[in-house]
Design an enzyme around this catalytic site. Structure first.
Site, PDB file in Angstrom:
ATOM      1  N   TYR A   1      -1.737  -0.124  10.478  1.00  0.00           N
ATOM      2  CA  TYR A   1      -2.473  -0.885   9.444  1.00  0.00           C
ATOM      3  C   TYR A   1      -0.756  -1.183   8.317  1.00  0.00           C
ATOM      4  CZ  TYR A   1      -3.628  -1.773   4.317  1.00  0.00           C
ATOM      5  OH  TYR A   1      -3.939  -1.975   3.057  1.00  0.00           O
TER       6      TYR A   1
ATOM      7  N   SER B   1       0.878  -1.515  -0.179  1.00  0.00           N
ATOM      8  CA  SER B   1       0.144  -0.067  -0.135  1.00  0.00           C
ATOM      9  C   SER B   1       0.337   1.289  -0.287  1.00  0.00           C
ATOM     10  CB  SER B   1      -0.965  -0.096   1.084  1.00  0.00           C
ATOM     11  OG  SER B   1      -1.325   1.685   1.689  1.00  0.00           O
TER      12      SER B   1
ATOM     13  N   LYS C   1       2.078  -3.813   6.435  1.00  0.00           N
ATOM     14  CA  LYS C   1       2.013  -3.759   5.287  1.00  0.00           C
ATOM     15  C   LYS C   1       4.072  -4.072   4.786  1.00  0.00           C
ATOM     16  CE  LYS C   1      -1.259  -4.467   3.525  1.00  0.00           C
ATOM     17  NZ  LYS C   1      -1.534  -5.987   2.853  1.00  0.00           N
TER      18      LYS C   1
HETATM   19  P1  NAD Z   1     -10.908  -6.407   0.598  1.00  0.00           P
HETATM   20  O1  NAD Z   1     -10.617  -7.311   2.297  1.00  0.00           O
HETATM   21  O2  NAD Z   1     -11.880  -7.080  -0.293  1.00  0.00           O
HETATM   22  O3  NAD Z   1     -10.530  -8.115   0.312  1.00  0.00           O
HETATM   23  C1  NAD Z   1      -9.547  -8.790   1.196  1.00  0.00           C
HETATM   24  C2  NAD Z   1     -10.239  -9.971   1.228  1.00  0.00           C
HETATM   25  O4  NAD Z   1      -8.925 -11.429   1.779  1.00  0.00           O
HETATM   26  C3  NAD Z   1     -11.505 -10.793   1.701  1.00  0.00           C
HETATM   27  O5  NAD Z   1     -11.777 -11.238   1.041  1.00  0.00           O
HETATM   28  C4  NAD Z   1     -11.360 -10.993   3.121  1.00  0.00           C
HETATM   29  O6  NAD Z   1     -12.009 -11.966   3.747  1.00  0.00           O
HETATM   30  C5  NAD Z   1     -10.076 -11.605   2.707  1.00  0.00           C
HETATM   31  N1  NAD Z   1      -8.593 -11.817   4.355  1.00  0.00           N
HETATM   32  C6  NAD Z   1      -9.029 -11.151   5.406  1.00  0.00           C
HETATM   33  N2  NAD Z   1      -7.872 -12.078   6.049  1.00  0.00           N
HETATM   34  C7  NAD Z   1      -7.866 -13.434   5.768  1.00  0.00           C
HETATM   35  C8  NAD Z   1      -7.677 -14.403   6.627  1.00  0.00           C
HETATM   36  N3  NAD Z   1      -7.346 -14.281   7.646  1.00  0.00           N
HETATM   37  N4  NAD Z   1      -7.392 -15.722   5.503  1.00  0.00           N
HETATM   38  C9  NAD Z   1      -8.166 -15.797   4.589  1.00  0.00           C
HETATM   39  N5  NAD Z   1      -9.029 -14.631   4.419  1.00  0.00           N
HETATM   40  C10 NAD Z   1      -8.780 -13.605   4.408  1.00  0.00           C
HETATM   41  O7  NAD Z   1      -9.646  -5.874   0.810  1.00  0.00           O
HETATM   42  P2  NAD Z   1      -9.420  -4.987  -0.576  1.00  0.00           P
HETATM   43  O8  NAD Z   1      -9.951  -4.189  -0.952  1.00  0.00           O
HETATM   44  O9  NAD Z   1      -9.269  -6.108  -1.817  1.00  0.00           O
HETATM   45  O10 NAD Z   1      -7.971  -5.243  -1.248  1.00  0.00           O
HETATM   46  C11 NAD Z   1      -6.460  -6.239  -0.967  1.00  0.00           C
HETATM   47  C12 NAD Z   1      -5.876  -6.742  -0.216  1.00  0.00           C
HETATM   48  O11 NAD Z   1      -4.976  -4.760  -0.914  1.00  0.00           O
HETATM   49  C13 NAD Z   1      -5.216  -5.770   0.880  1.00  0.00           C
HETATM   50  O12 NAD Z   1      -4.622  -6.893   1.502  1.00  0.00           O
HETATM   51  C14 NAD Z   1      -5.232  -4.946   0.838  1.00  0.00           C
HETATM   52  O13 NAD Z   1      -4.386  -4.685   2.200  1.00  0.00           O
HETATM   53  C15 NAD Z   1      -4.798  -4.528   0.005  1.00  0.00           C
HETATM   54  N6  NAD Z   1      -4.771  -2.563  -0.205  1.00  0.00           N
HETATM   55  C16 NAD Z   1      -5.474  -2.460  -0.517  1.00  0.00           C
HETATM   56  C17 NAD Z   1      -6.306  -1.178  -0.968  1.00  0.00           C
HETATM   57  C18 NAD Z   1      -7.783  -0.105  -0.761  1.00  0.00           C
HETATM   58  O14 NAD Z   1      -8.060  -0.100  -1.102  1.00  0.00           O
HETATM   59  N7  NAD Z   1      -8.496  -1.427  -1.391  1.00  0.00           N
HETATM   60  C19 NAD Z   1      -5.228  -0.306  -0.744  1.00  0.00           C
HETATM   61  C20 NAD Z   1      -3.992  -0.593  -0.731  1.00  0.00           C
HETATM   62  C21 NAD Z   1      -3.625  -2.156  -0.565  1.00  0.00           C
HETATM   63  C1  WQD Z   2      -9.026   9.527   0.735  1.00  0.00           C
HETATM   64  C2  WQD Z   2      -9.961  11.416   1.322  1.00  0.00           C
HETATM   65  C3  WQD Z   2     -10.222  11.514   3.336  1.00  0.00           C
HETATM   66  C4  WQD Z   2     -14.106   9.755   3.672  1.00  0.00           C
HETATM   67  C5  WQD Z   2      -6.495   4.908   2.199  1.00  0.00           C
HETATM   68  C6  WQD Z   2      -5.685   4.204   3.019  1.00  0.00           C
HETATM   69  C7  WQD Z   2      -4.900   3.254   2.443  1.00  0.00           C
HETATM   70  C8  WQD Z   2      -5.702   2.783   1.594  1.00  0.00           C
HETATM   71  C9  WQD Z   2      -6.625   3.552   0.092  1.00  0.00           C
HETATM   72  C10 WQD Z   2      -5.230   0.211   1.788  1.00  0.00           C
HETATM   73  C11 WQD Z   2      -9.163  11.155   2.165  1.00  0.00           C
HETATM   74  C12 WQD Z   2     -11.208  12.228   2.341  1.00  0.00           C
HETATM   75  C13 WQD Z   2     -12.780  10.437   3.062  1.00  0.00           C
HETATM   76  C14 WQD Z   2     -15.328  10.557   3.644  1.00  0.00           C
HETATM   77  C15 WQD Z   2     -13.459  12.403   3.237  1.00  0.00           C
HETATM   78  N1  WQD Z   2      -6.249   1.646   1.583  1.00  0.00           N
HETATM   79  N2  WQD Z   2     -12.531  11.382   3.021  1.00  0.00           N
HETATM   80  N3  WQD Z   2     -14.492  11.940   3.707  1.00  0.00           N
HETATM   81  O1  WQD Z   2      -7.489   8.074   3.079  1.00  0.00           O
HETATM   82  O2  WQD Z   2      -5.979   8.168   1.050  1.00  0.00           O
HETATM   83  O3  WQD Z   2      -6.273   6.175   2.114  1.00  0.00           O
HETATM   84  O4  WQD Z   2      -7.243   3.954   1.986  1.00  0.00           O
HETATM   85  O5  WQD Z   2      -3.868  -0.225   1.986  1.00  0.00           O
HETATM   86  O6  WQD Z   2      -3.598   2.865   2.950  1.00  0.00           O
HETATM   87  O7  WQD Z   2      -5.131   4.797   4.501  1.00  0.00           O
HETATM   88  O8  WQD Z   2      -8.404   7.310   0.765  1.00  0.00           O
HETATM   89  O9  WQD Z   2     -10.645   6.850   0.366  1.00  0.00           O
HETATM   90  O10 WQD Z   2      -9.759   6.541   3.093  1.00  0.00           O
HETATM   91  O11 WQD Z   2      -9.793   8.758   1.772  1.00  0.00           O
HETATM   92  O12 WQD Z   2     -13.195  13.382   2.589  1.00  0.00           O
HETATM   93  O13 WQD Z   2     -16.066  10.313   4.286  1.00  0.00           O
HETATM   94  O14 WQD Z   2     -10.741  11.366   1.000  1.00  0.00           O
HETATM   95  O15 WQD Z   2      -9.932  12.190   3.948  1.00  0.00           O
HETATM   96  O16 WQD Z   2      -8.289  13.319   2.330  1.00  0.00           O
HETATM   97  P1  WQD Z   2      -6.431   7.716   1.698  1.00  0.00           P
HETATM   98  P2  WQD Z   2      -9.384   7.450   1.637  1.00  0.00           P
END
Ligand code: NAD
Ligand code: WQD
Length: 357
Positions: free
Chosen positions: A166, A142, A170
């Site tokens: 978190y 991330s 990562k």
């Molecule tokens: P998500 O929660 O939709 O998907 C994660 C999946 O992992 C879910 O289906 C959940 O049920 C499963 N899971 C969690 N813990 C588990 C375990 N112990 N064993 C088996 N399955 C398990 O999230 P996502 O948005 O699809 O994200 C996928 C990955 O990408 C995550 O690792 C997240 O941290 C990372 N990530 C997501 C974002 C984002 O904004 N969505 C950004 C950066 C990184």
């Molecule tokens: C985006 C912008 C908020 C909600 C997070 C994680 C990052 C990644 C993606 C997993 C920010 C603003 C939000 C609301 C708002 N996930 N906001 N009103 O914070 O960039 O990143 O999600 O890895 O690790 O940190 O994404 O979508 O939460 O927010 O004004 O109701 O929107 O303050 O500026 P962020 P976000």
């Protein structure tokens, strides 16, 4: 190189938001998938949705898609998947590791859960991978791993110093994979994909984002306000040092992100030698909250009421990616823009007001 139709891949967390969209792309490319998910943040209903979208019909889908309910922390679950794949003459060659929890806020309230699932789960997983000589992994990292003071565009060389549990989990998994690559055996092939802000949905509206656990990400909330499911969007701060006072992020379409996973996997599978790479995945373009909101309104002819409230603790003003490394290594460029993300996200929201329920 082997044809992808002969390759078996383990996908952890494959029914989640990013996992489900990536699975669809991998299925279309002919990969044979073993998908493990505990459904802690997703629904088993995703299975039938992917089947519906799979162009080659149910029989082929059922051959290619194997869903196993289980927790990655339980090594017997993962071992059994490897044993089955060997018995079926479909040895797993690589892993895309999505499984984990992803809420910054929840990680501040319950850090031990995050260390247990994200780091403990990854350690349990790599132990089994070593046992079965599967050392090719694409890991979901991330942009949160970067420190909060580096200026955007953030390059992969920027300091890694996350400011929440978190992000720490990562960065730790990235370090574990780096250590395996450097010290244990030289045959690990690793890509850590550092995603910025994935949003949107598959253009069909059949699959999309439907978290079970509480999240406070902007885009799903904004979609709920657009549909009347929530009353008003609270914008966290209008006094940021940006052109319109709202925070700037690098939003990327979920289908572009799915493509990146396919390319990263293909890249590693083609390499004979070991590899360790960290790649940013974003578009390289920053969009403010107001710009996103206005685009959503225009593209979808809807109204999104909003109010300004205080800044959210821990947020930063601007975050967007330097993307040249992923572009040059994977030969990838995003196809979709903010309008596409808003159109597809709204389509999913409209067609599935209660998610997968
Ligand atoms: P998500 O929660 O939709 O998907 C994660 C999946 O992992 C879910 O289906 C959940 O049920 C499963 N899971 C969690 N813990 C588990 C375990 N112990 N064993 C088996 N399955 C398990 O999230 P996502 O948005 O699809 O994200 C996928 C990955 O990408 C995550 O690792 C997240 O941290 C990372 N990530 C997501 C974002 C984002 O904004 N969505 C950004 C950066 C990184
Ligand atoms: C985006 C912008 C908020 C909600 C997070 C994680 C990052 C990644 C993606 C997993 C920010 C603003 C939000 C609301 C708002 N996930 N906001 N009103 O914070 O960039 O990143 O999600 O890895 O690790 O940190 O994404 O979508 O939460 O927010 O004004 O109701 O929107 O303050 O500026 P962020 P976000």
């Amino acid at each position: 190189m082997k044809d992808s139709s002969l390759r078996s891949i383990l996908i952890t967390g494959g029914t989640g938001f990013i996992g489900s969209h990536t699975c669809l792309k991998l299925l279309e490319k002919g990969y044979f998938l073993y998908v493990v998910d505990s459904f802690i943040n997703s629904s088993p209903k995703v299975l039938r949705k992917l089947e519906e979208l799979f162009p080659q019909g149910s029989e082929k889908f059922n051959q290619q898609f194997n869903l196993i309910e289980g927790d990655i922390r339980d090594s017997t679950v993962i071992e059994n998947i490897f044993i089955n794949s060997i018995n079926q003459n479909r040895c797993i060659e690589a892993v895309i590791h999505f499984a984990g929890l992803k809420s910054v806020e929840e990680s501040l309230l319950n850090p031990s859960l995050y260390w247990d699932i994200n780091v403990g789960g990854s350690i349990a997983l790599v132990k089994v991978l070593e046992k079965y000589n599967c050392r090719t992994i694409v890991f979901s990292s991330s942009a949160t791993v970067y420190n909060s003071i580096s200026d955007s565009p953030l390059s992969e060389n920027c300091e890694v110093r996350p400011c929440n549990p978190y992000g720490e989990t990562k960065a730790t998994v990235e370090n574990i994979l780096r250590s395996l690559y450097k010290n244990k055996r030289k045959d690990w092939r690793v890509i850590n994909l550092r995603y910025f802000n994935p949003i949107g949905a598959h253009s069909s509206g059949v699959i999309g984002e439907d978290p079970i656990r509480k999240t406070n990400n902007l885009f799903p909330y904004l979609s709920k306000v657009a549909s009347g499911n929530k009353e008003v969007l609270k914008i966290f701060g209008n006094d940021w040092p940006t052109f319109d006072g709202t925070a700037i992020r690098d939003y990327i379409h979920i289908m572009d992100l799915a493509d990146v996973h396919c390319l990263a996997l293909e890249y590693l599978l083609q390499k004979e030698e070991s590899r360790f790479l960290c790649l940013n995945v974003g578009t390289g373009k920053g969009t403010s909250i107001l710009e996103l909101l206005k685009t959503y309104e225009i593209v979808n002819s809807c109204k999104i009421p909003f109010i300004y409230v205080d800044r959210r603790p821990g947020d930063i003003a601007i975050s967007f990616a330097k993307t040249e490394l992923a572009t040059s290594i994977l030969n990838w460029k995003p196809k979709f823009d903010i309008s596409d993300m808003c159109r597809d996200g709204w389509n999913w929201q409209k067609l599935n007001p209660c998610g997968y329920q």
